[in-house]
Design a protein around this motif. Structure first.
Motif, PDB file in Angstrom:
ATOM      1  N   CYS A   7     123.837 -10.082  40.455  1.00 44.53           N
ATOM      2  CA  CYS A   7     123.943 -10.211  39.008  1.00 44.53           C
ATOM      3  C   CYS A   7     124.864  -9.097  38.515  1.00 44.53           C
ATOM      4  N   SER A   8     125.430  -9.285  37.330  1.00 44.95           N
ATOM      5  CA  SER A   8     126.337  -8.296  36.759  1.00 44.95           C
ATOM      6  C   SER A   8     126.415  -8.473  35.248  1.00 44.95           C
ATOM      7  N   GLN A   9     127.020  -7.499  34.605  1.00 41.95           N
ATOM      8  CA  GLN A   9     127.200  -7.498  33.152  1.00 41.95           C
ATOM      9  C   GLN A   9     128.642  -7.863  32.841  1.00 41.95           C
ATOM     10  N   ALA A  10     128.847  -8.886  32.025  1.00 38.19           N
ATOM     11  CA  ALA A  10     130.202  -9.306  31.641  1.00 38.19           C
ATOM     12  C   ALA A  10     130.814  -8.312  30.666  1.00 38.19           C
ATOM     13  N   VAL A  11     132.140  -8.274  30.646  1.00 41.39           N
ATOM     14  CA  VAL A  11     132.819  -7.467  29.641  1.00 41.39           C
ATOM     15  C   VAL A  11     132.504  -8.053  28.266  1.00 41.39           C
ATOM     16  N   GLN A  12     132.689  -7.260  27.256  1.00 39.22           N
ATOM     17  CA  GLN A  12     132.292  -7.670  25.908  1.00 39.22           C
ATOM     18  C   GLN A  12     133.022  -8.901  25.394  1.00 39.22           C
ATOM     19  N   HIS A  13     134.236  -9.119  25.845  1.00 38.70           N
ATOM     20  CA  HIS A  13     135.025 -10.218  25.285  1.00 38.70           C
ATOM     21  C   HIS A  13     135.106 -11.423  26.215  1.00 38.70           C
ATOM     22  N   LEU A  58     126.301 -17.224  46.365  1.00 39.39           N
ATOM     23  CA  LEU A  58     127.429 -17.601  47.220  1.00 39.39           C
ATOM     24  C   LEU A  58     126.900 -17.869  48.613  1.00 39.39           C
ATOM     25  N   GLU A  59     127.373 -18.944  49.260  1.00 38.33           N
ATOM     26  CA  GLU A  59     126.954 -19.226  50.631  1.00 38.33           C
ATOM     27  C   GLU A  59     128.121 -19.788  51.418  1.00 38.33           C
ATOM     28  N   GLY A  60     128.131 -19.466  52.713  1.00 40.60           N
ATOM     29  CA  GLY A  60     129.194 -19.932  53.595  1.00 40.60           C
ATOM     30  C   GLY A  60     129.311 -19.012  54.797  1.00 40.60           C
ATOM     31  N   PRO A  61     130.457 -19.054  55.502  1.00 41.81           N
ATOM     32  CA  PRO A  61     130.658 -18.167  56.643  1.00 41.81           C
ATOM     33  C   PRO A  61     130.603 -16.700  56.214  1.00 41.81           C
ATOM     34  N   ARG A  62     129.951 -15.873  57.021  1.00 42.87           N
ATOM     35  CA  ARG A  62     129.711 -14.469  56.678  1.00 42.87           C
ATOM     36  C   ARG A  62     130.983 -13.738  56.231  1.00 42.87           C
ATOM     37  N   ASP A  63     132.047 -13.775  57.036  1.00 44.73           N
ATOM     38  CA  ASP A  63     133.267 -13.041  56.700  1.00 44.73           C
ATOM     39  C   ASP A  63     133.857 -13.511  55.374  1.00 44.73           C
ATOM     40  N   ASN A  64     133.823 -14.813  55.144  1.00 47.00           N
ATOM     41  CA  ASN A  64     134.393 -15.358  53.917  1.00 47.00           C
ATOM     42  C   ASN A  64     133.584 -14.958  52.686  1.00 47.00           C
ATOM     43  N   VAL A  65     132.266 -15.058  52.794  1.00 46.97           N
ATOM     44  CA  VAL A  65     131.397 -14.690  51.660  1.00 46.97           C
ATOM     45  C   VAL A  65     131.510 -13.192  51.386  1.00 46.97           C
ATOM     46  N   SER A  77     130.901  -5.649  35.136  1.00 49.03           N
ATOM     47  CA  SER A  77     130.547  -4.333  35.677  1.00 49.03           C
ATOM     48  C   SER A  77     129.079  -4.361  36.084  1.00 49.03           C
ATOM     49  N   ASN A  78     128.621  -3.231  36.611  1.00 46.11           N
ATOM     50  CA  ASN A  78     127.217  -3.103  37.011  1.00 46.11           C
ATOM     51  C   ASN A  78     126.780  -4.235  37.946  1.00 46.11           C
ATOM     52  N   VAL A  79     127.564  -4.472  38.985  1.00 45.46           N
ATOM     53  CA  VAL A  79     127.237  -5.503  39.959  1.00 45.46           C
ATOM     54  C   VAL A  79     126.044  -5.024  40.791  1.00 45.46           C
ATOM     55  N   VAL A  80     124.974  -5.823  40.796  1.00 42.50           N
ATOM     56  CA  VAL A  80     123.764  -5.493  41.531  1.00 42.50           C
ATOM     57  C   VAL A  80     123.532  -6.576  42.583  1.00 42.50           C
ATOM     58  N   LEU A  81     123.575  -6.176  43.846  1.00 40.65           N
ATOM     59  CA  LEU A  81     123.311  -7.095  44.943  1.00 40.65           C
ATOM     60  C   LEU A  81     121.807  -7.332  45.028  1.00 40.65           C
ATOM     61  N   LEU A  82     121.384  -8.572  44.865  1.00 37.20           N
ATOM     62  CA  LEU A  82     119.955  -8.897  44.906  1.00 37.20           C
ATOM     63  C   LEU A  82     119.498  -9.240  46.318  1.00 37.20           C
ATOM     64  N   LYS A  95     112.840 -14.530  44.046  1.00 34.28           N
ATOM     65  CA  LYS A  95     113.354 -13.241  43.558  1.00 34.28           C
ATOM     66  C   LYS A  95     114.352 -13.447  42.429  1.00 34.28           C
ATOM     67  N   MET A  96     115.217 -14.459  42.575  1.00 31.08           N
ATOM     68  CA  MET A  96     116.176 -14.747  41.508  1.00 31.08           C
ATOM     69  C   MET A  96     115.454 -15.110  40.220  1.00 31.08           C
ATOM     70  N   LEU A  97     114.423 -15.931  40.326  1.00 33.84           N
ATOM     71  CA  LEU A  97     113.661 -16.310  39.130  1.00 33.84           C
ATOM     72  C   LEU A  97     112.983 -15.097  38.505  1.00 33.84           C
ATOM     73  N   GLN A  98     112.448 -14.192  39.332  1.00 28.86           N
ATOM     74  CA  GLN A  98     111.825 -12.979  38.813  1.00 28.86           C
ATOM     75  C   GLN A  98     112.845 -12.112  38.077  1.00 28.86           C
ATOM     76  N   GLU A  99     114.021 -11.914  38.703  1.00 31.75           N
ATOM     77  CA  GLU A  99     115.076 -11.122  38.058  1.00 31.75           C
ATOM     78  C   GLU A  99     115.544 -11.792  36.765  1.00 31.75           C
TER      79      GLU A  99
END
Length: 145
Positions: free
Chosen positions: A18-24, A61-68, A82-87, A133-137
């Motif tokens: 998840c992440s925070q979009a820029v204001q515009h 995102l899902e697919g081959p490890r290197d590509n993802v 910004s503020n990209v959080v890997l869940l 976990k996604m639903l909880q977040e």
């Protein structure tokens, strides 16, 4: 990145963040993200979904490890958020959760239903756990209110 022929014997790597979009961030900018993803993702065997609402992105995102992994690095450096959080990130021997979605944009008001449906359809306990976990977040964020 390499091509994926979708062999079920190959592990599927997934990343959820998840992440925070820029204001515009407007509808036109969001559509540009989706058009770009739908153009590039099929060549690299990447599927998934993107949720946007209340200035928050959630993406699976899902697919081959290197590509993802390569795509996630590009996404993480994108100045449109910004503020990209890997869940979660994991390799699994399974079928894709979103096999026909090069990158589907899901409206914020629909995401709970989409995730709950995916959780009911998932046969793998790890998938169910990740979706839970996604639903909880989601429920903790402005999207879930």
């Amino acid at each position: 990145m390499q091509n994926d022929e979708g062999q079920p014997s190959q592990p599927i790597h997934h990343i959820v963040y998840c992440s925070q979009a820029v204001q515009h961030m407007d509808k036109e900018a969001l559509e540009k993200i989706i058009v770009t993803a739908r153009h590039h993702n099929p060549r690299f065997g990447i599927t998934g979904l993107l949720v946007f609402g209340s200035g928050i992105f959630f993406q699976w995102l899902e697919g081959p490890r290197d590509n993802v992994t390569s795509l996630f690095k590009i996404i993480s450096a994108d100045p449109r958020h910004s503020n990209v959080v890997l869940l979660t990130k994991e390799d699994e021997f399974r079928e894709r959760l979103f096999p026909n979605w090069d990158m589907e944009l899901v409206a914020a008001e629909d995401i709970s239903a989409v995730l709950e449906d995916a959780m009911h359809e998932a046969s793998d306990p790890k998938q169910k756990s990740t979706l839970s976990k996604m639903l909880q977040e989601l429920n903790k964020s402005p999207l879930g209110k």
